[in-house]
Design an enzyme around this catalytic site. Structure first.
Site, mmCIF file in Angstrom:
data_model
loop_
_atom_site.group_PDB
_atom_site.id
_atom_site.type_symbol
_atom_site.label_atom_id
_atom_site.label_comp_id
_atom_site.label_asym_id
_atom_site.label_seq_id
_atom_site.Cartn_x
_atom_site.Cartn_y
_atom_site.Cartn_z
ATOM 1 N N GLU A 220 -0.513 1.351 -5.290
ATOM 2 C CA GLU A 220 -0.484 0.284 -4.522
ATOM 3 C C GLU A 220 -0.727 -1.059 -5.432
ATOM 4 O O GLU A 220 -1.438 -1.267 -6.280
ATOM 5 C CB GLU A 220 -1.564 0.044 -3.555
ATOM 6 C CG GLU A 220 -2.056 1.283 -2.626
ATOM 7 C CD GLU A 220 -3.382 1.168 -2.155
ATOM 8 O OE1 GLU A 220 -3.756 2.361 -1.729
ATOM 9 O OE2 GLU A 220 -3.913 0.145 -1.455
ATOM 10 N N HIS B 70 0.863 -1.218 -0.038
ATOM 11 C CA HIS B 70 0.065 -0.095 -0.023
ATOM 12 C C HIS B 70 0.771 1.345 -0.161
ATOM 13 O O HIS B 70 0.705 2.141 1.050
ATOM 14 C CB HIS B 70 -0.956 -0.062 1.313
ATOM 15 C CG HIS B 70 -2.097 0.817 1.246
ATOM 16 N ND1 HIS B 70 -2.135 2.316 1.105
ATOM 17 C CD2 HIS B 70 -3.399 0.709 1.399
ATOM 18 C CE1 HIS B 70 -3.127 2.764 1.258
ATOM 19 N NE2 HIS B 70 -4.048 1.848 1.564
HETATM 20 O O1 TA6 Z 1 -6.147 1.444 -0.464
HETATM 21 C C1 TA6 Z 1 -6.894 2.357 -0.434
HETATM 22 C C2 TA6 Z 1 -8.163 2.311 0.718
HETATM 23 O O2 TA6 Z 1 -8.706 0.854 0.787
HETATM 24 C C3 TA6 Z 1 -8.755 3.172 0.849
HETATM 25 O O3 TA6 Z 1 -10.278 2.774 0.835
HETATM 26 C C4 TA6 Z 1 -8.722 3.854 2.365
HETATM 27 O O4 TA6 Z 1 -9.658 2.807 3.249
HETATM 28 C C5 TA6 Z 1 -7.263 3.363 2.436
HETATM 29 O O5 TA6 Z 1 -7.006 2.200 2.111
HETATM 30 C C6 TA6 Z 1 -6.527 3.652 3.924
HETATM 31 O O6 TA6 Z 1 -6.925 2.433 4.556
HETATM 32 P P1 TA6 Z 1 -6.485 2.525 6.131
HETATM 33 O O7 TA6 Z 1 -7.183 1.381 6.952
HETATM 34 O O8 TA6 Z 1 -5.153 2.430 6.176
HETATM 35 O O9 TA6 Z 1 -6.982 3.754 6.843
#
Ligand code: TA6
Length: 320
Positions: free
Chosen positions: A291, A183
């Site tokens: 990501e 991520h």
């Molecule tokens: O990768 C994008 C995502 O799934 C968004 O929808 C947002 O939730 C982000 O990840 C961050 O997630 P987190 O649990 O790290 O706040």
């Protein structure tokens, strides 16, 4: 062997750091210390770049190639404590991505980003590059949400480029289904001026439209509002052009059929207590998540004993 009823006292962080430096330290190239929040931190410093990462989540905090500005965004109000994910750097999402779990109580993005991983190896590969490998296996706490046996291995190779490899192995006797993502939070000078190439004409699920299926037009992705998309059936190299910092970041990948693109934008970021930049300003303006993933319909099922590797390789080039 005689079993004691008094388990050995937990090693202090200082003891752990001392032990890790004794086993894996390499003068001038690799050393451990006590990092933010008292979490154990590994510094990899080959002549060509520097990287900092935590044992907590095997979480890459920052990568900076020589002669360039830091490549990753890390929020200045991120928590650094057991059980909480770090905001920024490269969270590892495994054994599921996002909310891809049937139990609404299951943590977002899986289990491993809040667990302490073990150091398996630290080794210079050549005069310019050093590698480190971390390992994590299933534990009882995680079995509530994921009752499977697995071994996850995460390797970083630090040099003029940052190469990350996430390998998942099914160590159980039944098929192992998982989804995953590196991520990656990229640091950009101004999200309003950044563009993302490589996904033209690609189908995606738009989380802001309740995961509606859409198709990217034949133009680079630009950012004018909340963007939260899982691009599908893509093995493409992505290129973030960042005119504000006068650079582009190239992300090559292998073993990945999805690319997730995310920026929360102003309104959603306002509801996030842990997202700001070094000026304690709006962190959303200087971050862009690109990501490397296997998510949604690209979840993977491994037969017993099988393994799968996904890699992402980041490099920086001047824009010009
Ligand atoms: O990768 C994008 C995502 O799934 C968004 O929808 C947002 O939730 C982000 O990840 C961050 O997630 P987190 O649990 O790290 O706040």
């Amino acid at each position: 062997m005689h079993k004691t009823n008094n388990p050995a006292p937990a090693a202090s962080n200082a003891d752990l750091v001392h032990d890790l430096n004794g086993r894996f330290g390499r003068p001038g190239v690799a050393h451990f210390d006590i990092g933010p929040g008292g979490l154990t931190c590994l510094h990899l410093t080959p002549p060509t770049a520097s990287l900092r990462m935590l044992l907590h989540g095997a979480h890459v905090l920052q990568y900076q190639p020589a002669g360039h500005q830091p490549v990753l965004f890390v929020s200045h109000s991120s928590p650094y404590e057991p059980g909480k994910p770090v905001r920024g750097g490269v969270p590892i999402c495994l054994p599921w991505f996002g909310g891809e779990h049937t139990d609404p109580q299951a943590p977002m993005h899986g289990l491993v980003r809040t667990r302490a991983w073990e150091v398996a190896a630290v080794e210079p590969l050549d005069a310019h590059t050093v590698a480190a490998t971390f390992v994590l296996t299933a534990d009882e706490q995680g079995r509530r949400f994921y009752p499977h046996d697995y071994e996850a291995r995460f390797t970083v190779r630090v040099g003029p480029m940052l190469h990350m490899a996430l390998r998942m192995r099914n160590t159980g006797r039944t098929p192992l289904r998982f989804s995953e993502a590196l991520h990656t939070y990229l640091r950009v000078g101004d999200i309003h001026r950044a563009t993302l190439r490589g996904l033209e004409g690609t189908e995606y699920l738009d989380k802001t439209l309740d995961f509606a299926r859409c198709t990217q037009d034949q133009q680079p992705v630009t950012f004018t509002g909340e963007t939260d998309r899982v691009y599908l059936h893509t093995r493409a190299t992505c290129v973030v052009d960042d005119p504000a910092l006068g650079r582009r970041i190239v992300i090559d990948k292998t073993g990945s059929d999805a690319t997730v693109v995310w920026n929360p934008w102003q309104q959603r970021a306002a509801a996030m207590a842990d997202l700001d930049d070094e000026d304690h300003e709006d962190g959303w303006r200087t971050m862009l998540c690109v990501e490397t993933a296997n998510a949604a319909e690209h979840a993977i099922t491994l037969p017993p004993g099988a393994e799968h590797e996904m890699t992402a390789t980041l490099r920086v080039e001047p824009l010009g």
